[in-house]
Enzyme design. Sequence first.
Site, mmCIF file in Angstrom:
data_model
loop_
_atom_site.group_PDB
_atom_site.id
_atom_site.type_symbol
_atom_site.label_atom_id
_atom_site.label_comp_id
_atom_site.label_asym_id
_atom_site.label_seq_id
_atom_site.Cartn_x
_atom_site.Cartn_y
_atom_site.Cartn_z
ATOM 1 N N LYS A 56 0.956 1.398 -4.352
ATOM 2 C CA LYS A 56 0.221 2.363 -3.517
ATOM 3 C C LYS A 56 -0.370 3.481 -4.373
ATOM 4 C CE LYS A 56 1.639 -0.284 -0.374
ATOM 5 N NZ LYS A 56 2.052 -1.648 -0.815
ATOM 6 N N GLY A 193 -1.647 -12.733 2.688
ATOM 7 C CA GLY A 193 -0.814 -11.813 3.451
ATOM 8 C C GLY A 193 -1.065 -10.389 3.017
ATOM 9 N N GLU A 214 -6.297 -18.200 1.250
ATOM 10 C CA GLU A 214 -5.159 -18.224 2.165
ATOM 11 C C GLU A 214 -5.086 -19.588 2.854
ATOM 12 O OE1 GLU A 214 -2.158 -18.088 4.561
ATOM 13 O OE2 GLU A 214 -2.459 -16.438 3.148
ATOM 14 N N HIS A 459 -9.466 16.693 18.625
ATOM 15 C CA HIS A 459 -10.872 16.326 18.384
ATOM 16 C C HIS A 459 -11.422 17.206 17.254
ATOM 17 C CE1 HIS A 459 -15.080 15.323 19.228
ATOM 18 N NE2 HIS A 459 -15.332 16.630 19.127
#
Length: 481
Positions: A56, A193, A214, A459
């Site tokens: 990550k 995946g 895949e 918002h």
Amino acid sequence: MTIDTGVNTSDVIVIGGGTGGYSTALRAAGLGLDVTLVERDKVGGTCLHRGCIPSKAMLHAAELVDGIAEARERWGVKATVDSVDWGALVATRDDIVARNHKGVEAHLAHAGVRVVRGSARLTGARTVRVESAGTESAPGVHDLTARRALVLATGSRPRSLPGLDPDGRRVVTSDDALFAPGLPASVLVLGGGAIGAEYASFHRSMGAEVTLVEAADRIVPLEDADVSRHLTRGLRKRGIDVQAGARLLDAEPLENGVRARVRTARGETRTVTAERLLVAVGRAPVTEGLGLEAAGLTTDERGFVVPEDWGRLETAVPGVHVVGDLLPPPSLGLAHASFAEGLLVAETVAGLESPPVDYATVPRVTYSSPQTASVGLSEAEARARGHEVDVDTMPLTAVAKGMVHGQGGMVKVVAEAGGGQVLGVHLVGPNVSEMIAESQLIVGWDAEPSDVARHVHAHPTLSEAVGEVFLTLAGRGLHQQ
């Protein structure tokens, strides 16, 4: 900390210091139990050292590269990426990992968990022999006994395919892809995946030509079909050659890469030449050398240790528990599920009433670009289980913040027909990994659309789209067709 030779007794012995193992150890110690944790490598396990955290970190670097391209092409910001300094990227990644590693070690020490370095082998239901290199002053064999519980948390390793022998350079697994030398100009990713999609996304951001293969008829096949469709569209828009329903026929190592033959979904044979073949076809539980038979334990045909009691994650041998990647489905092989399993086992051993892990409410995230995030049942799963359902979807670009991001995506909610319980929420788009927590609570607390619709979403945000879908299912939507 090194333990003296001889027989050493603890309330709890945990074998494996990954997320499942150290969460068990920390919680058990926090409840006043005497805990020994055995780890042959570094505490933190695959997630910290070879998986979640370093990958990550690199995907964040990829987002920065993509952001510069967007700034130039869409927003008129005159910026360019001259190059990526691989050494600097790796140094930053490794610093993040090292700091987290020190943090885990510090938590264990503060909690009073004894850590034994070495390879563990069961010698009985609650006895373990640990072997390490050792020194003359600190012998390398330790015999340990658990008074209350033995917890198995040895994790998993990458699977490969027959004929594919990873060498860490041309053919790599998801574990060693992070540490392969430099950035390749082309990559063939085998497996669509979450892991495969993430690595395909990363390498494309870094400028590589990427082919993603895949075998199932769609990528991220465990996700809702609409999630797969949107992710496929997003990856292809970025220039990734997504081949679902395809299979690898063979692969031939070259001096500077790999030549592979792929059978496509149409039955055609394609030859793909790439600098690197990345194998991401799943992970297998690690039990080799653990001596399960000495404790009266066996594995199923897939190598998993199956609990007798899922509510306690206890095996057929009393006092022996399992957490993490050693568990078969419905456990998810996810780090955050392992944390929950560790808490459950520690509290159970301490004599507390602890709720079983509800795997249906554990969120799933793919950190590609675009990202996916989901919790609960897909539409197909809900229908297969006999539910009559109401389904509503909304593109993220239907709200102003989605237009600002300009990356597409969607929200999909599956609920029991007639305003009943929310069964699943599925997201695709930018930053949806940070949006799934709300949906996890919605599904986990058996909320109905009307329960959610009365809450106001800020918002302008992407989460407005989530709120609007629930308003529509509750019959109050502003954009109903």
